[in-house]
Design an enzyme around this catalytic site. Sequence first.
Site, PDB file in Angstrom:
ATOM      1  CG  ASP A  10      -2.124   0.940   1.186  1.00 38.63           C
ATOM      2  OD1 ASP A  10      -2.357   1.432  -0.185  1.00 38.63           O
ATOM      3  OD2 ASP A  10      -2.533   1.226   2.022  1.00 38.63           O
ATOM      4  N   GLY A  11       0.342   2.538  -0.734  1.00 39.67           N
ATOM      5  CA  GLY A  11       1.055   3.687  -0.331  1.00 39.67           C
ATOM      6  C   GLY A  11       1.609   3.953  -1.852  1.00 39.67           C
ATOM      7  N   GLY A  13      -0.006   5.367  -4.421  1.00 36.21           N
ATOM      8  CA  GLY A  13      -0.446   6.573  -5.113  1.00 36.21           C
ATOM      9  C   GLY A  13      -0.074   7.707  -4.446  1.00 36.21           C
ATOM     10  CG  HIS A  27      -0.338   1.563  -9.289  1.00 36.33           C
ATOM     11  ND1 HIS A  27      -0.561   1.452  -7.610  1.00 36.33           N
ATOM     12  CD2 HIS A  27      -1.265   2.555  -9.434  1.00 36.33           C
ATOM     13  CE1 HIS A  27      -1.716   2.096  -7.296  1.00 36.33           C
ATOM     14  NE2 HIS A  27      -2.398   2.632  -8.555  1.00 36.33           N
ATOM     15  CG  LEU A 121       9.309 -16.920  -2.317  1.00 34.73           C
ATOM     16  CD1 LEU A 121       9.232 -17.010  -0.913  1.00 34.73           C
ATOM     17  CD2 LEU A 121       9.861 -15.603  -2.842  1.00 34.73           C
ATOM     18  CG  LEU A 185      -6.312  -7.493   8.454  1.00 34.55           C
ATOM     19  CD1 LEU A 185      -7.148  -8.476   9.129  1.00 34.55           C
ATOM     20  CD2 LEU A 185      -4.942  -7.778   7.906  1.00 34.55           C
ATOM     21  CB  SER A 186      -7.901  -3.319   3.186  1.00 37.19           C
ATOM     22  OG  SER A 186      -7.539  -2.074   3.893  1.00 37.19           O
ATOM     23  CD  GLU A 197       3.012 -12.193  16.813  1.00 36.04           C
ATOM     24  OE1 GLU A 197       2.948 -10.905  17.201  1.00 36.04           O
ATOM     25  OE2 GLU A 197       2.293 -13.033  17.256  1.00 36.04           O
TER      26      GLU A 197
HETATM   27  C1  IPE Z   1      -5.377  -2.434   0.067  1.00 35.22           C
HETATM   28  O1  IPE Z   1      -5.043  -1.254  -0.357  1.00 35.22           O
HETATM   29  C2  IPE Z   1      -5.404  -3.253  -1.266  1.00 35.22           C
HETATM   30  C3  IPE Z   1      -4.096  -3.414  -1.817  1.00 35.22           C
HETATM   31  C4  IPE Z   1      -3.039  -3.203  -1.528  1.00 35.22           C
HETATM   32  C5  IPE Z   1      -4.116  -4.156  -3.200  1.00 35.22           C
HETATM   33  P1  IPE Z   1      -6.325  -0.197  -0.330  1.00 35.22           P
HETATM   34  O2  IPE Z   1      -5.326   1.113  -0.654  1.00 35.22           O
HETATM   35  O3  IPE Z   1      -7.209  -0.682  -1.376  1.00 35.22           O
HETATM   36  O4  IPE Z   1      -7.022  -0.084   1.093  1.00 35.22           O
HETATM   37  P2  IPE Z   1      -7.903   0.903   1.964  1.00 35.22           P
HETATM   38  O5  IPE Z   1      -8.837   1.558   0.671  1.00 35.22           O
HETATM   39  O6  IPE Z   1      -6.839   2.046   2.138  1.00 35.22           O
HETATM   40  O7  IPE Z   1      -8.379   0.054   3.003  1.00 35.22           O
HETATM   41  C1  IPE Z   2      -1.647   0.164  -3.054  1.00 28.92           C
HETATM   42  O1  IPE Z   2      -1.378   1.579  -3.354  1.00 28.92           O
HETATM   43  C2  IPE Z   2      -1.839  -0.345  -4.555  1.00 28.92           C
HETATM   44  C3  IPE Z   2      -3.233  -1.054  -4.803  1.00 28.92           C
HETATM   45  C4  IPE Z   2      -4.352  -0.503  -3.934  1.00 28.92           C
HETATM   46  C5  IPE Z   2      -3.483  -1.366  -6.202  1.00 28.92           C
HETATM   47  P1  IPE Z   2      -2.751   2.598  -3.377  1.00 28.92           P
HETATM   48  O2  IPE Z   2      -2.913   2.900  -4.655  1.00 28.92           O
HETATM   49  O3  IPE Z   2      -3.793   2.084  -2.314  1.00 28.92           O
HETATM   50  O4  IPE Z   2      -1.865   3.945  -2.795  1.00 28.92           O
HETATM   51  P2  IPE Z   2      -2.444   4.981  -1.821  1.00 28.92           P
HETATM   52  O5  IPE Z   2      -2.978   4.006  -0.544  1.00 28.92           O
HETATM   53  O6  IPE Z   2      -3.557   5.618  -2.552  1.00 28.92           O
HETATM   54  O7  IPE Z   2      -1.301   5.902  -1.403  1.00 28.92           O
HETATM   55 MG    MG Z   3      -3.879   2.335  -0.382  1.00 30.86          MG
END
Ligand code: IPE
Ligand code: IPE
Ligand code: MG
Length: 236
Positions: A10-11, A13, A27, A121, A185-186, A197
């Site tokens: 995540d993160g 964007g 991405h 792996l 956990l989304s 953990e």
């Molecule tokens: C969870 O991240 C899904 C992936 C990393 C693929 P999101 O960015 O979609 O989750 P939320 O919306 O912040 O909960």
């Molecule tokens: C995770 O990064 C990748 C996916 C969910 C596909 P994000 O696209 O959610 O990035 P942020 O959370 O918006 O920074």
């Molecule tokens: Mg995200």
Amino acid sequence: MPQHIAIIMDGNGRWAVRRGLPRTAGHRAGIEALRSVVEGCIEHGVRYLTVFAFSTENWRRPKSEVDALMGLLVEYFDREIVRLCREGVRVRIIGEREGLTEAVREAIESAEDRTRCNERLDLIVAFNYGSRAEICRAARTVAALASKGELDPETVDEANFGSYLYTAGIPDPDLLIRPSGEMRLSNFLLWQCAYSEFWFTSVYWPDFTKAHLAEAIAEYRRRARRYGGLGAAPGG
Ligand code: IPE
Ligand code: IPE
Ligand code: MG
């Protein structure tokens, strides 16, 4: 050592926006982080790595971003398959195949076929994955078998219910890592993470390195896993 590490990548964007770049650049940068974490897992002797790449809820994003994520999956396997084979990585994809384009499905099937014999792996990519959908799907299968008389409902227990999930045969994650500062956990591996953990960092996924992985593993080894009992040595 954790045998199975799961990561919510995540993160991406926010990483891009902070640099004045389009989200899709984040991405793309995330793929580089994945490459080094795969290497890191091999170096640490981790046997399973599950990464969350696209959730069933991510369809809510603009079509342009969804299309870019689909394209990146195809591109990732195109570009990485030779390296993954050389490293002994077996690729498995968990999630709903329905709703994916032919091109994406072909990329998935070919990556799975070409790496089927690798044993170092297992790289399990959660793509179009949602944990509640996975559990409902398993419940539907069990109900259908029971209604046909092929399964006695009384025999359904935690072990065999798990065999109806996408993760059948894969041990539960020992360590779950979520970067980007979010602590949730989304809808990822709800059943499987019952005793995992958790380790969080505010670093965005594209900035995640082998050093962060090592830090998470070191912290994991200091934890005492008790499973409801009284436990013994830390990290056990
Ligand atoms: C969870 O991240 C899904 C992936 C990393 C693929 P999101 O960015 O979609 O989750 P939320 O919306 O912040 O909960
Ligand atoms: C995770 O990064 C990748 C996916 C969910 C596909 P994000 O696209 O959610 O990035 P942020 O959370 O918006 O920074
Ligand atoms: Mg995200």
